[in-house]
Motif scaffolding. Structure first.
Motif, PDB file in Angstrom:
ATOM      1  N   PRO A 104       1.257  -0.990   0.093  1.00 44.83           N
ATOM      2  CA  PRO A 104      -0.326  -0.047   0.069  1.00 44.83           C
ATOM      3  C   PRO A 104       1.158   1.331   0.316  1.00 44.83           C
ATOM      4  CG  PRO A 104      -0.304  -1.400   2.090  1.00 44.83           C
ATOM      5  CD  PRO A 104       1.375  -2.056   1.461  1.00 44.83           C
ATOM      6  N   VAL A 105       0.399   2.475  -0.360  1.00 38.84           N
ATOM      7  CA  VAL A 105       0.801   3.343  -0.764  1.00 38.84           C
ATOM      8  C   VAL A 105       0.339   4.686   0.157  1.00 38.84           C
ATOM      9  CG1 VAL A 105       2.245   6.313  -2.482  1.00 38.84           C
ATOM     10  CG2 VAL A 105       2.235   3.232  -3.136  1.00 38.84           C
ATOM     11  N   ARG A 106      -0.990   4.697  -0.427  1.00 37.60           N
ATOM     12  CA  ARG A 106      -1.778   5.389   0.360  1.00 37.60           C
ATOM     13  C   ARG A 106      -3.459   5.311   0.149  1.00 37.60           C
ATOM     14  NH1 ARG A 106       0.223   7.975  -3.661  1.00 37.60           N
ATOM     15  NH2 ARG A 106       1.617   9.749  -2.363  1.00 37.60           N
ATOM     16  N   VAL A 107      -4.212   5.876   1.042  1.00 36.57           N
ATOM     17  CA  VAL A 107      -5.922   5.075   0.756  1.00 36.57           C
ATOM     18  C   VAL A 107      -6.024   6.854   0.189  1.00 36.57           C
ATOM     19  CG1 VAL A 107      -7.391   4.817   2.235  1.00 36.57           C
ATOM     20  CG2 VAL A 107      -5.460   3.844   2.533  1.00 36.57           C
ATOM     21  N   THR A 108      -7.035   6.451  -0.112  1.00 36.07           N
ATOM     22  CA  THR A 108      -7.161   8.116  -0.656  1.00 36.07           C
ATOM     23  C   THR A 108      -9.216   7.685  -0.394  1.00 36.07           C
ATOM     24  OG1 THR A 108      -7.845   7.301  -3.263  1.00 36.07           O
ATOM     25  CG2 THR A 108      -6.121   8.313  -2.912  1.00 36.07           C
TER      26      THR A 108
END
Length: 445
Positions: free
Chosen positions: A337-341
């Motif tokens: 995972p990189v980011r939750v948008t």
């Protein structure tokens, strides 16, 4: 269908009422008498049985299967329980496909092992249904032991100590005993309140007093326990949650998978539990699979497991991976995972493909996005409440031999202690072995 006031993407009541009972039925139907006899008849009763070596609790598997084959399942249960007092639960949750059944001679020769786990359940269920506790308490020794944590390690330790004649005070931070057996395992693996029933059955040995709502570091101090008791065993598991280390993990709809499973296990009405339409579970262990499958069973439309390494490196067994896939869960490997948008609440998860090399795991720079109104973190837990006086190794309490810590008179086992796999059966073995060492220390036996 109702929406959560905090996370718009989550809703309860996604299924018809009758579907919940069907979806969360027993993963494996129990064997009847005839089926058990047929299954037992496939065992070669090996003299040097590899299945015994593969069992962390050293159960005499050929003996208990022979006892089933000769029509004495209660005797088989005693054989099992003498080594593993939580043999009923382990029969349900052990990854037998990577332990005893993987090395079964039938598996090696034919690709179809003796169904050891289901036979173990048959034997232990038969005994428990009869209301029998097969062990008796020894003459009281006058010694008192504190056991912190009423999970598999603590229960195993407490039972063995009580059987030896010691008085045990068993403490747990939660309202019920059982630990992860009660709060952290998929509901379809342990139906009809089995975890609680097994604790009640285990307590029939006598000499154990359970105190709930008591956490080490908050309600209990190790110094006070050492002063009040002749020995202390720590088996409180891991209470903290690892951070996702991804941007946006504080958004609504992002939560811990263990907490999700706990809420589900304690719910009296599964239709009241909110679940997203698009669920992403981060992690590759049994907890990740349990959370993903149960999300699907609650009515999620799309469920994805995102694991940063390859399929071969995934901690969950191939059986668990295939179970998830059979329920419609998508498994994505080599991605992190990189980011939750999303605007306040999760709407999507951005991830990056990974590759393993000489310098470890690295991102490739190639990213992709998955719709996600619910993100469940199943990336491991951390130790909480351990006193500073104890030596910590790799984030866990350092132990030597049968659970001896760096502090005289204090033992530890299960997930909170170093060494061993984080399995129920391993925790049972560690609690049992620590109890034997505590007994020897207290009595000179």
């Amino acid at each position: 269908m109702t929406n959560s006031p905090f996370t718009p993407g989550l809703a309860s009541g996604r299924l018809a009422a009758e579907d919940y009972a069907s979806n969360f039925g027993d993963l494996h139907d129990p064997l009847d008498d005839h089926e058990a006899l047929v299954a037992a008849d496939r065992c070669y009763f090996c003299h040097d049985a590899p299945c015994m070596t593969a069992c962390p609790t050293d159960i005499d598997i050929p003996l208990f299967i022979r006892q089933i084959a000769t029509g004495t399942p209660e005797a088989a249960a005693r054989t099992i329980l003498s080594q593993n007092i939580l043999g009923g639960m382990c029969a349900r949750v052990c990854p037998t496909e990577t332990l005893c059944e993987e090395v079964c001679v039938r598996e090696v020769a034919e690709g179809k092992p003796v169904i050891i786990g289901q036979l173990q359940r048959y034997a232990t269920d038969t005994l428990m249904a009869a209301g029998v506790h097969p062990f008796t308490r020894a003459t009281p020794t006058g010694k008192r032991v504190a056991v912190v944590g009423a999970g598999p390690a603590g229960l195993s330790c407490a039972h063995r100590l009580a059987m030896k004649g010691h008085d045990v005070d068993l403490y747990d931070a939660r309202p019920k005993g059982g630990g992860l057996n009660e709060y952290g395992i998929a509901a379809y693996k342990t139906v009809n309140g089995f975890a609680g029933a097994e604790v009640d059955w285990l307590m029939q040995i006598g000499g154990i007093t359970l105190h709930t709502g008591k956490a080490l570091g908050k309600d209990l101090s190790l110094d006070a326990l050492k002063a009040d008791y002749d020995a202390v065993f720590l088996g409180m598991g891991l209470g903290g949650v690892n951070a996702l280390r991804a941007e946006g993990e504080d958004k609504g709809g992002v939560s811990d998978a263990v907490e999700f499973i706990s809420d589900l296990r304690q719910s009296e009405d599964l239709s009241s539990l909110p679940v997203g339409r698009n669920v992403v579970v981060i992690g590759g262990g049994m907890t990740a699979v349990d959370a993903a499958v149960q999300s699907k069973l609650l009515g999620a439309e799309n469920v994805t497991i995102l694991y940063r390494r390859s399929r071969a490196e995934m901690p969950a067994s191939r059986f668990e991976q295939d179970l998830a896939a059979s329920k419609g869960v998508r498994l994505v490997f080599n991605a992190k995972p990189v980011r939750v948008t999303g605007n306040g609440a999760a709407q999507a998860l951005e991830a990056e493909y990974t590759v393993s090399g000489p310098d470890g795991l690295k991102g490739t720079g190639e990213t992709f996005t998955i719709p996600a109104d619910q993100v469940l973190k199943a990336i491991g837990q951390t130790l909480e409440g351990a006193p500073d006086a104890l030596t910590i190794e790799g984030g866990k309490i350092a132990v030597t031999g049968p659970g001896r810590t760096s502090m005289e008179g204090v033992w530890a086992g299960g997930d909170c202690a170093s060494g061993g796999e984080d399995l129920t059966v391993t925790a049972v073995a560690e609690g049992r072995d620590a109890a034997e060492d505590i007994h020897a220390s207290l009595t000179g036996a």
